[in-house]
Design a protein around this motif. Structure first.
Motif, PDB file in Angstrom:
ATOM      1  N   UNK A 164       0.878  -1.177   0.000  1.00 20.04           N
ATOM      2  CA  UNK A 164       0.000   0.000   0.000  1.00 20.04           C
ATOM      3  C   UNK A 164       0.908   1.217   0.000  1.00 20.04           C
ATOM      4  N   UNK A 165       0.700   2.095  -0.976  1.00 25.66           N
ATOM      5  CA  UNK A 165       1.641   3.178  -1.262  1.00 25.66           C
ATOM      6  C   UNK A 165       1.051   4.534  -0.884  1.00 25.66           C
ATOM      7  N   UNK A 166       1.876   5.364  -0.275  1.00 25.93           N
ATOM      8  CA  UNK A 166       1.571   6.786  -0.098  1.00 25.93           C
ATOM      9  C   UNK A 166       2.454   7.550  -1.065  1.00 25.93           C
ATOM     10  N   UNK A 193      -1.140   0.075 -13.035  1.00 29.43           N
ATOM     11  CA  UNK A 193      -0.613  -1.201 -12.549  1.00 29.43           C
ATOM     12  C   UNK A 193      -1.496  -1.823 -11.472  1.00 29.43           C
ATOM     13  N   UNK A 194      -2.559  -1.118 -11.102  1.00 31.06           N
ATOM     14  CA  UNK A 194      -3.469  -1.640 -10.093  1.00 31.06           C
ATOM     15  C   UNK A 194      -2.914  -1.620  -8.686  1.00 31.06           C
ATOM     16  N   UNK A 195      -1.957  -0.725  -8.421  1.00 29.40           N
ATOM     17  CA  UNK A 195      -1.348  -0.637  -7.092  1.00 29.40           C
ATOM     18  C   UNK A 195      -2.281   0.117  -6.139  1.00 29.40           C
ATOM     19  N   UNK A 196      -2.444  -0.397  -4.959  1.00 29.28           N
ATOM     20  CA  UNK A 196      -3.226   0.271  -3.925  1.00 29.28           C
ATOM     21  C   UNK A 196      -2.419   1.476  -3.435  1.00 29.28           C
ATOM     22  N   UNK A 197      -2.893   2.669  -3.740  1.00 25.97           N
ATOM     23  CA  UNK A 197      -2.096   3.865  -3.441  1.00 25.97           C
ATOM     24  C   UNK A 197      -2.990   5.050  -3.129  1.00 25.97           C
ATOM     25  N   UNK A 198      -2.439   5.995  -2.372  1.00 27.06           N
ATOM     26  CA  UNK A 198      -3.090   7.254  -2.027  1.00 27.06           C
ATOM     27  C   UNK A 198      -2.171   8.385  -2.446  1.00 27.06           C
ATOM     28  N   UNK A 199      -2.745   9.391  -3.089  1.00 29.49           N
ATOM     29  CA  UNK A 199      -1.988  10.567  -3.523  1.00 29.49           C
ATOM     30  C   UNK A 199      -2.199  11.676  -2.495  1.00 29.49           C
ATOM     31  N   UNK A 200      -1.120  12.239  -1.989  1.00 30.27           N
ATOM     32  CA  UNK A 200      -1.204  13.291  -0.979  1.00 30.27           C
ATOM     33  C   UNK A 200      -0.759  14.627  -1.550  1.00 30.27           C
ATOM     34  N   UNK A 206      -5.992   8.401  -8.600  1.00 24.69           N
ATOM     35  CA  UNK A 206      -5.886   7.692  -7.328  1.00 24.69           C
ATOM     36  C   UNK A 206      -6.732   8.408  -6.283  1.00 24.69           C
ATOM     37  N   UNK A 207      -7.089   7.735  -5.204  1.00 19.04           N
ATOM     38  CA  UNK A 207      -7.690   8.437  -4.062  1.00 19.04           C
ATOM     39  C   UNK A 207      -6.746   9.536  -3.576  1.00 19.04           C
ATOM     40  N   UNK A 208      -7.308  10.677  -3.190  1.00 15.98           N
ATOM     41  CA  UNK A 208      -6.499  11.846  -2.855  1.00 15.98           C
ATOM     42  C   UNK A 208      -6.789  12.290  -1.422  1.00 15.98           C
ATOM     43  N   UNK A 209      -5.717  12.667  -0.709  1.00 15.08           N
ATOM     44  CA  UNK A 209      -5.843  13.353   0.569  1.00 15.08           C
ATOM     45  C   UNK A 209      -5.149  14.701   0.422  1.00 15.08           C
ATOM     46  N   UNK A 210      -5.661  15.715   1.123  1.00 15.66           N
ATOM     47  CA  UNK A 210      -5.117  17.069   1.005  1.00 15.66           C
ATOM     48  C   UNK A 210      -4.785  17.604   2.380  1.00 15.66           C
TER      49      UNK A 210
END
Length: 243
Positions: free
Chosen positions: A3-5, A23-30, A43-47
C-alpha cells in the motif's frame, strides 16, 4: 501487502500516479494543499499536512502504508525531511522520485546562490525589472528589496495583497514553452530572472528564453535533505515496488 503513499504536487507525481493506477497498485496521492485547484488524479487523494513527523508516523501506521514515494517539489525540503524520519520510525520503505537539477550550458549567464537571502543580495541595489519565478510562498523574502519591479507567475490568483510594492502577477499553470516565455520576458522588459533550481522540463523554458535573450539568471540551489534512496524515472520506482 503493498500500500503506497505518494507525496505529490509535481508533474512527475502526476505521471507516477497514472503508472500506479494502471498497474493496479493500492495507493493514495497526498497534496500539500497549497494549490486551490489541484489537477485531478487517478488515485484516491488526501489534502493537507500530516502534523509533522509524529503525525506522518501515525498516518502511515493507521493506513497500513508499506511504501512511500516522495515525488514532492525539490524545494519542499521539510516534507522530504519528515518523510525520511517518519518512514524510518514507522519501518516503511521510502524512495524519492527526484528530477535532475538544471545544468548551465553554453551561453547561460547563471549566478548560483545558496538561498533566498543570497538571491535578494544578488539583485543589487540599483532598481531592475525582475522575473521572480519562485512561486508565492517565499515572496516576502524580497520585501527587503522594494526598489525592483517584480513580475510574478503564480498558479492561483493572490487572495492577499502582495508583499512587494512594485509587482505584477501573471496567473498561469505550466508546462511552459520557450516562445511564450521569450515573449513574456520581452513584453515586461525583464532584465534578470530569479528561479529555484527545480529541474525538469515543465519550467525550463524560461532558462532557454533567457539564454536566447542574453539575460542573467540568479539560480537558487536546492536545499539539503537527509540521505535517501533516489530514483530518476518511473520505471526505477515501479521496479523498486516489485522488488
Amino acid at each position: 501487502m503493498t500500500r503506497v503513499l505518494l507525496l505529490g504536487g509535481t508533474t512527475e507525481a502526476g505521471r507516477m500516479a497514472r503508472a500506479l493506477a494502471d498497474a493496479g497498485v493500492d495507493a493514495v496521492y497526498s497534496y500539500a494543499g497549497r494549490t486551490e485547484a489541484p489537477v485531478a488524479q487517478p488515485l484516491p487523494v488526501r489534502v493537507g499536512g500530516f502534523g509533522g513527523v509524529a503525525g506522518l508516523v501515525a498516518y502511515l501506521r493507521a493506513e497500513g502504508i508499506s511504501h512511500v514515494i516522495d515525488a514532492t517539489h525539490p524545494f519542499a525540503a521539510q516534507m522530504s525531511r519528515n518523510a525520511v524520519e517518519g518512514c524510518a520510525a514507522a519501518g516503511v520503505a521510502l524512495i524519492a522520485l527526484e528530477r535532475e537539477p538544471w545544468q548551465a550550458g553554453e551561453g547561460d549567464r547563471w549566478t548560483h546562490v545558496p538561498d533566498l537571502a543570497g538571491a535578494v543580495a544578488a539583485l543589487g541595489e540599483a532598481p531592475r525589472w525582475v522575473f521572480l519565478a519562485i512561486g508565492r510562498q517565499n515572496l516576502s523574502a524580497f520585501a527587503g528589496a522594494p526598489q525592483h519591479h517584480y513580475l510574478l507567475r503564480l498558479v492561483d490568483p493572490p487572495t492577499d495583497p502582495l508583499p512587494l510594492p512594485r509587482a505584477e502577477a501573471v496567473i498561469a499553470r505550466g508546462p511552459f514553452d520557450v516562445a511564450g516565455d521569450r515573449a513574456l520576458l520581452k513584453d515586461h522588459r525583464i532584465e534578470v530572472i530569479v528561479a529555484k533550481n527545480a529541474g525538469g522540463a515543465g519550467a525550463e523554458a524560461k532558462l532557454v528564453a533567457a539564454r536566447e535573450l542574453g539575460l542573467p539568471v540568479v539560480l537558487i540551489d536546492r536545499p539539503l535533505v537527509p540521505e535517501r534512496r533516489v530514483a530518476r524515472t518511473l520505471g526505477e520506482v515501479m521496479a523498486w515496488l516489485d522488488g
